[in-house]
Design a protein around this motif. Sequence first.
Motif, PDB file in Angstrom:
ATOM      1  N   ARG A 276       0.841  -1.219   0.000  1.00 60.75           N
ATOM      2  CA  ARG A 276       0.000   0.000   0.000  1.00 60.75           C
ATOM      3  C   ARG A 276       0.865   1.253   0.000  1.00 60.75           C
ATOM      4  NH1 ARG A 276      -3.123  -3.154   3.601  1.00 60.75           N
ATOM      5  NH2 ARG A 276      -2.117  -2.164   5.396  1.00 60.75           N
ATOM      6  N   LEU A 277       1.919   1.252   0.798  1.00 60.32           N
ATOM      7  CA  LEU A 277       2.815   2.403   0.854  1.00 60.32           C
ATOM      8  C   LEU A 277       3.512   2.609  -0.483  1.00 60.32           C
ATOM      9  CD1 LEU A 277       4.105   4.706   2.372  1.00 60.32           C
ATOM     10  CD2 LEU A 277       5.756   3.088   3.354  1.00 60.32           C
ATOM     11  N   GLU A 279       2.309   1.853  -3.352  1.00 61.60           N
ATOM     12  CA  GLU A 279       1.312   2.398  -4.280  1.00 61.60           C
ATOM     13  C   GLU A 279       1.132   3.894  -4.053  1.00 61.60           C
ATOM     14  OE1 GLU A 279      -1.018   2.519  -7.459  1.00 61.60           O
ATOM     15  OE2 GLU A 279       0.152   0.783  -6.778  1.00 61.60           O
ATOM     16  N   GLU A 280       1.144   4.346  -2.800  1.00 58.87           N
ATOM     17  CA  GLU A 280       1.056   5.777  -2.509  1.00 58.87           C
ATOM     18  C   GLU A 280       2.250   6.528  -3.093  1.00 58.87           C
ATOM     19  OE1 GLU A 280       0.710   6.317   1.663  1.00 58.87           O
ATOM     20  OE2 GLU A 280      -1.187   5.202   1.839  1.00 58.87           O
ATOM     21  N   LEU A 281       3.422   5.914  -2.960  1.00 56.82           N
ATOM     22  CA  LEU A 281       4.621   6.548  -3.493  1.00 56.82           C
ATOM     23  C   LEU A 281       4.588   6.606  -5.018  1.00 56.82           C
ATOM     24  CD1 LEU A 281       7.376   5.032  -1.164  1.00 56.82           C
ATOM     25  CD2 LEU A 281       6.280   7.275  -1.011  1.00 56.82           C
ATOM     26  N   ARG A 283       1.907   7.077  -6.750  1.00 57.40           N
ATOM     27  CA  ARG A 283       1.045   8.220  -7.091  1.00 57.40           C
ATOM     28  C   ARG A 283       1.833   9.526  -6.984  1.00 57.40           C
ATOM     29  NH1 ARG A 283      -3.022   5.013  -4.517  1.00 57.40           N
ATOM     30  NH2 ARG A 283      -2.643   5.973  -2.485  1.00 57.40           N
ATOM     31  N   ASP A 284       2.682   9.629  -5.951  1.00 65.78           N
ATOM     32  CA  ASP A 284       3.553  10.801  -5.833  1.00 65.78           C
ATOM     33  C   ASP A 284       4.507  10.873  -7.023  1.00 65.78           C
ATOM     34  OD1 ASP A 284       2.373  11.397  -3.435  1.00 65.78           O
ATOM     35  OD2 ASP A 284       3.951  10.482  -2.209  1.00 65.78           O
TER      36      ASP A 284
END
Length: 575
Positions: A276-277, A279-281, A283-284
Amino acid sequence: MSAMTLRELLAADTTAFHSAASGWEGLAEDLDNTVESYISSTRDLGHVWSSGPAAQQAQTRVAKLRREISNAYQPARQIFHALDHHAYALGDLQRQAAGIIERAREDGYVIDETTGQVTARTGERTSGSVDAELRAVQSYADQLTVVVDRARSLDEQTAAELRRHLPDRDTGFGDLRPRDVSRQEVEQVRGRPPQEVAGWWYSLTPEQQEQVLAQFPDLIGSLDGIPASDRDTANRALFGGMKDDLQRREDELNRRITELLLQPAASLNERNANLRLAEELRRDLADIDAQQARLGKVDAALAQLGDRGYLLGLDTAGDGRAIIAVGNPDEARHTAVWVPGLGTTLDSTKGNVERVMHLQEAADVLTPGRAGDVATVMWLGYDAPELDLSVALEERSRQGAGPLVNFVDGLHATHLDGSTHLTVVGHSYGSTVVGEAALSGNLRADDLITAGSPGTHADHADQLMADPRHVWAGSATDDPVSNPTGNPYSVGALAGAHGTALGGLTEALVAAYDDGHGPSPHTDQFGANRYTVDTHGHSDYWNSGSESINNQARIVVGEYSATTIDHGQRPPDLP
C-alpha cells in the motif's frame, strides 16, 4: 560661487552636455557588460586551479580586478545622470532667460546680455510713469538675477558631482568588496513601481547584481523593472533548480519503492502494508512525472528559440505561468506582448511560443537591415480560465489586468533608450485581460490588437485608447468565439478550438462566454480597425505566411498604411 554670466548662460551648448552624457551612459553599459563577462569567465577559477601559491595569487588578482571594474560602473553611471540632468536643467534656464529678455524688449527696455543690466526707455515721463518704469526695470533685473544665480548654482552642483565620482589618483575606484545585498532588501523592493525597481537595480554595482542573481533568483526573476537579460539569468537558474529538485525527488521515490518491494516481510499484513505504501509513493511519482513533463514543454520552447529566447517569468503553482520573449525587448525598437486566453497552461507553452516566434519573424523582416529590431513576448502572467464558469466571468481578466500593466511598465523602465513602440495583443479571453488593463487608463501601449475576441468589456474602441485608430481587431469568419452567428456553433466547436475537454458545459455557458464580455471589437459599431484575416477557426491567426499574421506584423512595426483592413481608419505610419 560660479562666475557664469547671462551671456554665457544664453550661449551655452546644451547639445554638448547631452552628447557627453550619452558617452558616459555608454561607458557605464560597457563596464557592466565587461564585468559580467569577466565574472562568468573567471567564476570557476577556484575549482580548476584550487591549490598552490600561484593559484592563490591568481585568484586574488582576479578578484581585485573584478571589484575595481565593478566599482567603476556606478561612478560612470552617476556622471551620466549628472550631465544628463545638467543638460536639461540648463536648457530650461536658457528658455527662462530668453523669455524674460524678449518680454522686456517688447516693453521697450534695453538688456545688456554681458552684465544683465536693464535700462529704462527714453522719452518724456511723468513722475508716476517714472516710478512704474523703475519698478519694471527692477523686476526684469531681479528675474534675470534669479535665473543666472540658478545657473551658477547648477554649474557648481554639477561640477561637484563630477568631482565626487572621479577615481582616486592612487587607488583608482578601489578594490574593496561592495556590501552584500540582503534578501530582506530585495523583498522590500517587491511591490514597488517598475520604475523604482529599475532605479534600485541600477544603483547596485555589477558585482552586487551578480550576487543577487546568484542568491535570490526566486525574487528577481519575476520582478518587473529588472532588465530582460538579468531576469532571464535568474529564471534559468530557478528553472534548473526546479528540474534538479524534481529529479532528486524522483530518484528518492524510486529508491524507496524498490526497498519496499524487496524488503522481507515478517507477516502477510506487513507485506500488504508495504505494498500500500509503495502504491502511494507511485502516485507521488506520477505527480512528479507530470510536473517534469510540463517543465519539459518550457524547456522545448526555450531550446527552439536558442539565443533569441528570454525566460522572463516562471511559476509552476496551479496551472502554471510563464513569460517568454523572442528577442530582447530592452533593445528592440518594436515590442509586442501577446496574451493567451482560455485553457492556457504550461502545457501550452511550446505552441504559444511558436505563435509569438512567427509574429516576431514576420515583423522583423519588415525592418530590413535592422535584424533583432522586433521582440515579441508570450505573457502568461495570469491564471487563464478553464472551460467552465470562469470563462464567462470577469474575475480572471481583472486579476490579470494589474500584472499586465506592471509588466508593460517594466518594459518601458528597462528599455535602453526609452523609445520602444509597444503593442499589446490579446487572443480569445486574453483580449478581455487586455481590455481590462486598457480600461484602467494605465496600460502604456501604442497599439492594441485583438484576435478571436469574445469582447473587451468596453462598448467602444475610444474607451480602450484615446485614438481609436490604434485599436485593431481581427476575426475569422468561422471563429466560434468571436463570430458565433451563422457558424455550426456548439459547445464542441468552442472546446475543440481550445483543445479542451467538454466536461459538463452547456450551450448556455457558451452563450454566456460571448455575451458576458461586451460587444465583439471587430464589428463596425465598435469603432476599431478590423484587419483582414484569411485564416480559419479560433487558433490559426498566427499561421506563417497568412495575411492575418502579416497584418499584425505591420501594426507591430508601425506600417499602418500597408495593413489591409475591412473597415476603419488607419493612423499615420511611424517615422
